[in-house]
Design a protein around this motif. Structure first.
Motif, PDB file in Angstrom:
ATOM      1  N   ASP A  22       0.814  -1.198   0.000  1.00 24.87           N
ATOM      2  CA  ASP A  22       0.000   0.000   0.000  1.00 24.87           C
ATOM      3  C   ASP A  22       0.854   1.256   0.000  1.00 24.87           C
ATOM      4  O   ASP A  22       1.883   1.326   0.641  1.00 24.87           O
ATOM      5  CB  ASP A  22      -0.912   0.020   1.231  1.00 24.87           C
ATOM      6  CG  ASP A  22      -1.867  -1.149   1.232  1.00 24.87           C
ATOM      7  OD1 ASP A  22      -2.241  -1.607   0.136  1.00 24.87           O
ATOM      8  OD2 ASP A  22      -2.241  -1.601   2.329  1.00 24.87           O
ATOM      9  N   GLY A  23       0.401   2.270  -0.721  1.00 29.37           N
ATOM     10  CA  GLY A  23       1.047   3.562  -0.720  1.00 29.37           C
ATOM     11  C   GLY A  23       2.282   3.633  -1.599  1.00 29.37           C
ATOM     12  O   GLY A  23       2.959   4.641  -1.615  1.00 29.37           O
ATOM     13  N   ARG A  45       6.732  -0.168   7.324  1.00 36.42           N
ATOM     14  CA  ARG A  45       5.501   0.595   7.559  1.00 36.42           C
ATOM     15  C   ARG A  45       5.789   2.096   7.612  1.00 36.42           C
ATOM     16  O   ARG A  45       5.130   2.901   6.945  1.00 36.42           O
ATOM     17  CB  ARG A  45       4.827   0.127   8.839  1.00 36.42           C
ATOM     18  CG  ARG A  45       3.509   0.845   9.132  1.00 36.42           C
ATOM     19  CD  ARG A  45       2.824   0.344  10.392  1.00 36.42           C
ATOM     20  NE  ARG A  45       3.671   0.498  11.572  1.00 36.42           N
ATOM     21  CZ  ARG A  45       4.141  -0.518  12.305  1.00 36.42           C
ATOM     22  NH1 ARG A  45       3.844  -1.769  11.997  1.00 36.42           N
ATOM     23  NH2 ARG A  45       4.899  -0.297  13.353  1.00 36.42           N
ATOM     24  N   GLU A  46       6.784   2.489   8.380  1.00 37.76           N
ATOM     25  CA  GLU A  46       7.074   3.909   8.553  1.00 37.76           C
ATOM     26  C   GLU A  46       7.623   4.545   7.275  1.00 37.76           C
ATOM     27  O   GLU A  46       7.235   5.655   6.908  1.00 37.76           O
ATOM     28  CB  GLU A  46       8.044   4.115   9.721  1.00 37.76           C
ATOM     29  CG  GLU A  46       7.459   3.709  11.068  1.00 37.76           C
ATOM     30  CD  GLU A  46       6.181   4.463  11.416  1.00 37.76           C
ATOM     31  OE1 GLU A  46       6.105   5.696  11.166  1.00 37.76           O
ATOM     32  OE2 GLU A  46       5.238   3.835  11.926  1.00 37.76           O
ATOM     33  N   SER A  52       7.116   3.483   4.232  1.00 36.84           N
ATOM     34  CA  SER A  52       6.052   3.487   3.238  1.00 36.84           C
ATOM     35  C   SER A  52       5.140   4.699   3.429  1.00 36.84           C
ATOM     36  O   SER A  52       4.740   5.349   2.456  1.00 36.84           O
ATOM     37  CB  SER A  52       5.230   2.203   3.308  1.00 36.84           C
ATOM     38  OG  SER A  52       6.004   1.107   2.907  1.00 36.84           O
ATOM     39  N   LYS A  53       4.822   5.007   4.698  1.00 40.46           N
ATOM     40  CA  LYS A  53       3.985   6.167   4.973  1.00 40.46           C
ATOM     41  C   LYS A  53       4.662   7.454   4.528  1.00 40.46           C
ATOM     42  O   LYS A  53       4.041   8.319   3.927  1.00 40.46           O
ATOM     43  CB  LYS A  53       3.663   6.254   6.465  1.00 40.46           C
ATOM     44  CG  LYS A  53       2.624   5.257   6.927  1.00 40.46           C
ATOM     45  CD  LYS A  53       2.113   5.567   8.315  1.00 40.46           C
ATOM     46  CE  LYS A  53       3.133   5.187   9.369  1.00 40.46           C
ATOM     47  NZ  LYS A  53       2.614   5.308  10.745  1.00 40.46           N
ATOM     48  N   ARG A  54       5.932   7.566   4.838  1.00 42.37           N
ATOM     49  CA  ARG A  54       6.672   8.806   4.591  1.00 42.37           C
ATOM     50  C   ARG A  54       7.152   8.944   3.146  1.00 42.37           C
ATOM     51  O   ARG A  54       7.072  10.024   2.570  1.00 42.37           O
ATOM     52  CB  ARG A  54       7.853   8.878   5.555  1.00 42.37           C
ATOM     53  CG  ARG A  54       8.771  10.014   5.358  1.00 42.37           C
ATOM     54  CD  ARG A  54       8.190  11.285   5.929  1.00 42.37           C
ATOM     55  NE  ARG A  54       9.223  12.309   5.853  1.00 42.37           N
ATOM     56  CZ  ARG A  54       8.969  13.576   5.793  1.00 42.37           C
ATOM     57  NH1 ARG A  54       7.733  13.993   5.858  1.00 42.37           N
ATOM     58  NH2 ARG A  54       9.935  14.444   5.707  1.00 42.37           N
TER      59      ARG A  54
END
Length: 101
Positions: free
Chosen positions: A19-20, A44-45, A47-49
């Protein structure tokens, strides 16, 4: 991103972010290390950023990192950064990072 030809079948621990992730990413950020929890958190981190601009790629088998990176480059996706574990769980971390420099 799907794994370059021949790599995914050989290494189930190596996977791209889901995702993302930017479909048109021009470079990859590679996370490498033996510790699954650390890889998951970093994935996770990051990917978000950075997932909008980079493919976030995870390698759970540090010894197989160099061939994987060659395959990424051959597929036209240069590696912008490698983040590796250096701890009791990743005793070869320095050698792995030095080897792909």
């Amino acid at each position: 991103m799907t794994a370059p030809a021949g790599v995914a079948a050989a290494d189930e621990g190596l996977a791209a972010a889901g995702d993302g992730e930017a479909a048109g990413a021009q470079a990859a950020i590679v996370i490498v290390g033996n510790e699954p929890g650390t890889r998951e958190i970093l994935h996770r981190e990051l990917s978000k950023r950075y997932g909008g601009d980079y493919q976030i790629v995870v390698c759970g088998r540090p010894a197989e990192l160099a061939p994987w990176m060659r395959d990424l480059r051959a597929a036209g996706l240069p590696v912008a950064m490698v983040i590796g574990g250096v701890s009791a769980q990743d005793p070869e971390g320095i050698e792995v990072l030095a080897g792909i420099r």
